[in-house]
Design a protein around this motif. Structure first.
Motif, short mmCIF file in Angstrom:
data_model
loop_
_atom_site.label_atom_id
_atom_site.label_comp_id
_atom_site.label_asym_id
_atom_site.label_seq_id
_atom_site.Cartn_x
_atom_site.Cartn_y
_atom_site.Cartn_z
N HIS A 156 0.85 -1.20 0.00
CA HIS A 156 0.00 0.00 0.00
C HIS A 156 0.88 1.24 0.00
O HIS A 156 0.97 1.97 0.99
CB HIS A 156 -0.93 0.00 1.22
CG HIS A 156 -1.75 -1.25 1.35
ND1 HIS A 156 -2.90 -1.46 0.64
CD2 HIS A 156 -1.54 -2.37 2.11
CE1 HIS A 156 -3.41 -2.65 0.96
NE2 HIS A 156 -2.59 -3.22 1.84
N VAL A 210 0.56 4.99 1.89
CA VAL A 210 -0.47 4.98 2.95
C VAL A 210 0.22 5.03 4.31
O VAL A 210 1.10 4.22 4.59
CB VAL A 210 -1.35 3.70 2.85
CG1 VAL A 210 -2.37 3.68 3.98
CG2 VAL A 210 -2.05 3.65 1.50
N GLU A 254 -7.18 6.95 3.77
CA GLU A 254 -6.84 5.56 4.03
C GLU A 254 -5.61 5.48 4.92
O GLU A 254 -4.66 6.25 4.75
CB GLU A 254 -6.59 4.85 2.70
CG GLU A 254 -6.30 3.37 2.79
CD GLU A 254 -6.11 2.75 1.41
OE1 GLU A 254 -6.74 1.72 1.15
OE2 GLU A 254 -5.33 3.31 0.61
N ALA A 286 -12.52 2.66 12.83
CA ALA A 286 -12.92 2.93 11.45
C ALA A 286 -14.42 3.17 11.35
O ALA A 286 -14.88 4.00 10.55
CB ALA A 286 -12.51 1.78 10.55
N ILE A 316 -12.76 7.02 7.17
CA ILE A 316 -11.43 6.62 6.73
C ILE A 316 -11.38 5.11 6.52
O ILE A 316 -11.84 4.34 7.38
CB ILE A 316 -10.38 7.05 7.78
CG1 ILE A 316 -10.41 8.57 7.96
CG2 ILE A 316 -8.98 6.58 7.37
CD1 ILE A 316 -9.57 9.06 9.13
N ARG A 317 -10.82 4.68 5.40
CA ARG A 317 -10.64 3.25 5.16
C ARG A 317 -9.42 2.78 5.95
O ARG A 317 -8.35 3.40 5.89
CB ARG A 317 -10.44 2.96 3.68
CG ARG A 317 -10.20 1.48 3.39
CD ARG A 317 -10.24 1.18 1.90
NE ARG A 317 -9.95 -0.22 1.67
CZ ARG A 317 -8.77 -0.70 1.29
NH1 ARG A 317 -7.75 0.13 1.11
NH2 ARG A 317 -8.60 -1.99 1.08
N VAL A 318 -9.58 1.69 6.69
CA VAL A 318 -8.51 1.19 7.55
C VAL A 318 -8.07 -0.19 7.07
O VAL A 318 -8.88 -1.11 6.98
CB VAL A 318 -8.97 1.14 9.01
CG1 VAL A 318 -7.90 0.48 9.87
CG2 VAL A 318 -9.25 2.54 9.53
N ILE A 319 -6.80 -0.31 6.77
CA ILE A 319 -6.19 -1.60 6.42
C ILE A 319 -5.67 -2.21 7.72
O ILE A 319 -4.91 -1.57 8.46
CB ILE A 319 -5.05 -1.40 5.42
CG1 ILE A 319 -5.58 -0.77 4.13
CG2 ILE A 319 -4.34 -2.73 5.14
CD1 ILE A 319 -4.51 -0.15 3.26
#
Length: 325
Positions: A129, A132, A168, A182, A187-190
């Motif tokens: 990623h 990020v 993200e 999240a 916000i997109r959280v990995i």
């Protein structure tokens, strides 16, 4: 002639409604000795909220959750810090106080979260990623923090994520904390598949059972719990936020869905509140016994040391978090 009260006697006044007097008597000699050793060795004791009452109320100078301990560690004037908690907390105290001696009473005081991820895995996530930012929970080793852009705690994770101004983030290593935070943001959280061995054992059925057995109870859950557990609770927050909720709302009856010594310590400060105590113990926290703390002061064990380059990079991530907090 007046007799000066022993430290153990003064401390018992704070916990007499949660610890039987006969049990406290077994702690008294160690408590009194530790107070004398602190003066002798110019030491302070920082204790996490999960410490048992004889440590938390008997010998600690500064208490709190991981965020509070990180903040307060910077203000310590004593030359020696004894960290009654787990290894990553002692490392954080050392990062913020590089010129001080930091002691951990028992080197076995680890953390399932801290052990769930390696620096190589962080680098792999960055490669997968690119660009990020990596937000790392403080429940990690200094080596993991050194691979990160910024740290967070359960108490400030939302503020940290929002401070970055990005759509993200990579949030490691607690998958449940990441998912719970999240859910409060766009916000997109990995995530990474780490979890706290205490909090992941709670289930929604536990809360349903508590409500059935204790009508009217308010249930407060830690965000390290799975999202379906948090959804069943009336409130979710860090240990400090749970304590503040109890002191602010004054519920007649409350259950804290977290490590069970937390309930004992909050109950000591709130004798008018009825605490239901679901009990999942952290075996690592419980290694911080009075005898281990006493031995740490008597023998100067176990001193925390860090690689300078690792410490430099990890300190940057911690200090960036504190600036947000």
């Amino acid at each position: 002639m007046s007799v000066t009260a022993r430290p153990s006697d003064l401390a018992y006044d704070r916990v007499r409604h949660v610890v039987p007097e006969v049990e406290w008597a077994t702690f008294a000699d160690d408590i009194d000795a530790i107070h004398a050793l602190k003066r002798e060795h110019d030491a302070v004791i920082l204790a996490h909220n999960y410490m048992t009452p004889e440590v938390f109320h008997g010998v600690a100078d500064i208490v709190g959750d991981s965020l509070a301990l990180a903040r307060e560690a910077q203000t310590v004037e004593a030359g020696t810090i004894v960290l009654a908690g787990v290894h990553f907390m002692a490392e954080t105290a050392k990062l913020l106080n590089p010129g001080k001696r930091v002691l951990l009473p028992d080197l076995r005081s680890g953390c399932s979260l801290a052990e769930s991820i390696t620096p190589e895995q962080v680098r792999e996530l960055r490669a997968q990623h690119p660009g990020v930012p990596v937000v790392t929970y403080v429940n990690t080793s200094a080596a993991i923090k050194a691979e990160s852009d910024i740290c967070c705690t359960s108490g400030n994770a939302l503020a940290v994520l929002e401070s970055l101004g990005v759509p993200e983030v990579i949030m490691i290593p607690d998958q449940y904390l990441a998912r719970n935070i999240a859910a409060q943001t766009g916000i997109r959280v990995i995530t990474h598949p780490g979890a706290c061995e205490v909090h992941e054992r709670f289930t929604p059925l536990d809360i349903i059972g508590i409500r059935q057995g204790h009508p009217g109870v308010q249930v407060l859950a830690h965000p390290e719990c799975p999202p379906d557990v948090v959804a069943e609770a009336d409130f979710a927050g860090s240990t400090a936020q749970m304590q503040a909720y109890v002191e602010r709302e004054r519920p007649e009856r409350v259950a804290l869905i977290t490590e069970c010594s937390m309930s004992d310590n909050v109950a000591a400060a709130n004798p008018d509140v009825d605490f239901v105590r679901p009990c999942n113990l952290c075996p690592h926290m419980k290694r911080n016994t009075l005898s281990a703390i006493r031995a740490a002061l008597e023998q100067g064990r176990h001193e925390i040391t860090l690689d300078p380059a690792t410490a430099r990079d990890a300190r940057r991530a911690i200090q960036r978090m504190l600036e947000v907090a």
